[in-house]
Design an enzyme around this catalytic site. Structure first.
Site, PDB file in Angstrom:
ATOM      1  N   SER A  50      89.983 113.765  72.576  1.00  0.00           N
ATOM      2  CA  SER A  50      89.512 115.003  73.204  1.00  0.00           C
ATOM      3  C   SER A  50      89.531 114.790  74.716  1.00  0.00           C
ATOM      4  O   SER A  50      89.586 113.643  75.190  1.00  0.00           O
ATOM      5  CB  SER A  50      88.085 115.315  72.743  1.00  0.00           C
ATOM      6  OG  SER A  50      87.192 114.327  73.242  1.00  0.00           O
ATOM      7  N   ASP A  85      93.625 116.371  71.685  1.00  0.00           N
ATOM      8  CA  ASP A  85      92.902 117.269  70.785  1.00  0.00           C
ATOM      9  C   ASP A  85      92.238 118.388  71.601  1.00  0.00           C
ATOM     10  O   ASP A  85      91.587 118.109  72.611  1.00  0.00           O
ATOM     11  CB  ASP A  85      91.841 116.428  70.043  1.00  0.00           C
ATOM     12  CG  ASP A  85      91.135 117.189  68.949  1.00  0.00           C
ATOM     13  OD1 ASP A  85      91.737 118.118  68.383  1.00  0.00           O
ATOM     14  OD2 ASP A  85      89.972 116.827  68.637  1.00  0.00           O
ATOM     15  N   GLU A 136      96.536 126.996  68.567  1.00  0.00           N
ATOM     16  CA  GLU A 136      95.433 127.441  67.701  1.00  0.00           C
ATOM     17  C   GLU A 136      95.237 128.954  67.738  1.00  0.00           C
ATOM     18  O   GLU A 136      95.307 129.580  68.793  1.00  0.00           O
ATOM     19  CB  GLU A 136      94.121 126.752  68.118  1.00  0.00           C
ATOM     20  CG  GLU A 136      92.927 127.239  67.289  1.00  0.00           C
ATOM     21  CD  GLU A 136      91.670 126.404  67.443  1.00  0.00           C
ATOM     22  OE1 GLU A 136      91.786 125.187  67.674  1.00  0.00           O
ATOM     23  OE2 GLU A 136      90.575 126.985  67.319  1.00  0.00           O
ATOM     24  N   GLY A 209      87.867 119.853  61.685  1.00  0.00           N
ATOM     25  CA  GLY A 209      86.550 119.717  61.056  1.00  0.00           C
ATOM     26  C   GLY A 209      86.624 119.034  59.701  1.00  0.00           C
ATOM     27  O   GLY A 209      85.954 119.436  58.751  1.00  0.00           O
ATOM     28  N   GLY A 210      87.434 117.971  59.607  1.00  0.00           N
ATOM     29  CA  GLY A 210      87.657 117.293  58.323  1.00  0.00           C
ATOM     30  C   GLY A 210      86.442 116.549  57.779  1.00  0.00           C
ATOM     31  O   GLY A 210      86.404 116.221  56.590  1.00  0.00           O
ATOM     32  N   ASN A 232      86.728 113.332  63.042  1.00  0.00           N
ATOM     33  CA  ASN A 232      86.066 112.677  64.179  1.00  0.00           C
ATOM     34  C   ASN A 232      84.682 112.167  63.759  1.00  0.00           C
ATOM     35  O   ASN A 232      84.428 110.965  63.701  1.00  0.00           O
ATOM     36  CB  ASN A 232      85.956 113.686  65.342  1.00  0.00           C
ATOM     37  CG  ASN A 232      85.381 113.068  66.597  1.00  0.00           C
ATOM     38  OD1 ASN A 232      85.218 111.855  66.690  1.00  0.00           O
ATOM     39  ND2 ASN A 232      85.067 113.888  67.582  1.00  0.00           N
TER      40      ASN A 232
END
Ligand code: 13P
Length: 291
Positions: A50, A85, A136, A209-210, A232
């Site tokens: 990030s 990211d 996105e 958001g895994g 993350n």
């Protein structure tokens, strides 16, 4: 092998109905642990950063050089991409310059026309440098390193328009959230995901958001076109729990064994990261795919 763009590994995953894990890195220990685990698992991997974590690590050039040098020193043979990211417009440009092999431009907070124009420009720039690019549509809920969104679901027509620009993979909000999911979370909108996959003519999709999504639900998403799963928080939690256990057991205070040596203090956390990475490559299907 040098660091590679993520295009080929993601396209192969999409065709083979599995997903590549994209793990966020924070420092040398994260980088080394993920690379060692993926080499042992014979799994391609994306290391992502990030903008906040890059700032913490003293900038994009430091990150690019650190990752390249660790990658070479460990003689990694599996495909590895270094990815930005949730990049801003300026951040994506800076990472392409700094030697990243993949970038995300997150223009989801702009009015759609502006997201479209900026995405188009950055797709051309990334491709001119041999870099893969993710864009996105719709917000990923929650907050990550100061990037906050209410989790607006993506519009399939807007997804189709951005996909047609030639983006390599597309992040689309389908009810996913960064960080820990609330107890009353409704789950992923798998019907919307299917609609997006159809509307984009089979563009590889990205699941942000895994952390905390049940693995069988992630696998349902993979069946509907997800080829990159971002993780993350899960690695942070694994590192924290193992480090806490080490300290609470008093091992850090063992003067004879030098339990306070940072290499010993950080080792259980690193081992926990490796275990979680291995587990996820198996769960999402990339394990063994770089054989
Ligand atoms: P988690 O922290 O929820 O795993 O999300 C990671 C992510 O999506 C990075 O973009």
């Amino acid at each position: 092998m040098a660091l590679v763009s993520a295009t080929e590994m993601i396209n192969k995953a999409h065709a083979g109905h599995y997903a590549i894990c994209a793990f966020n890195i924070n420092n040398l220990e994260w980088t080394k642990s993920i690379l060692e685990a993926c080499e042992a698992a014979k799994s391609p991997v994306i290391l992502e950063v990030s903008e906040g974590a890059a700032k913490y690590m003293c900038g994009y050039k430091t990150v690019a050089n650190m990752v390249k040098n660790i990658h070479d020193a460990l003689k990694i043979t599996v495909p590895v991409a270094l990815h930005l990211d949730h990049g801003t417009y300026d951040g994506a440009k800076a990472c392409i310059e700094a030697g990243f092999t993949s970038v995300m431009f997150d223009g989801s907070h702009y009015p759609f026309e502006e997201n479209l124009a900026k995405s188009k420009e950055l797709i051309a720039l990334a491709h001119a440098h041999g870099c893969s690019i993710e864009c996105e549509v719709g917000g990923i809920g929650g907050s990550e390193d100061g990037v906050t969104s209410s989790g607006e679901k993506a519009n399939p027509q807007e997804c189709a328009t951005i996909a047609a620009l030639g983006v390599d993979f597309l992040a689309a909000g389908i009810g996913n959230i960064h960080g820990i999911y609330p107890a009353d979370w409704k789950g992923l909108d798998l019907d919307l995901l299917h609609e997006i996959q159809v509307a984009t003519n089979g563009k590889p999709l990205v699941l942000h958001g895994g952390t905390g999504i049940p693995y069988d639900m992630v696998n349902e998403a993979i069946k509907r076109g997800v080829s990159k799963v971002n993780v993350n928080t899960d690695l942070q939690l694994a590192f924290q729990a193992a480090t806490r256990e080490y300290i609470l057991s008093g091992k850090d205070e063992d003067k004879a064994k030098k339990g306070f040596d940072p290499r010993k203090l950080l080792k259980p956390g690193c081992e926990a990261i490796k275990a979680k990475v291995t587990e996820m490559t198996k769960a999402f299907g990339s394990y063994g795919k770089a054989e």
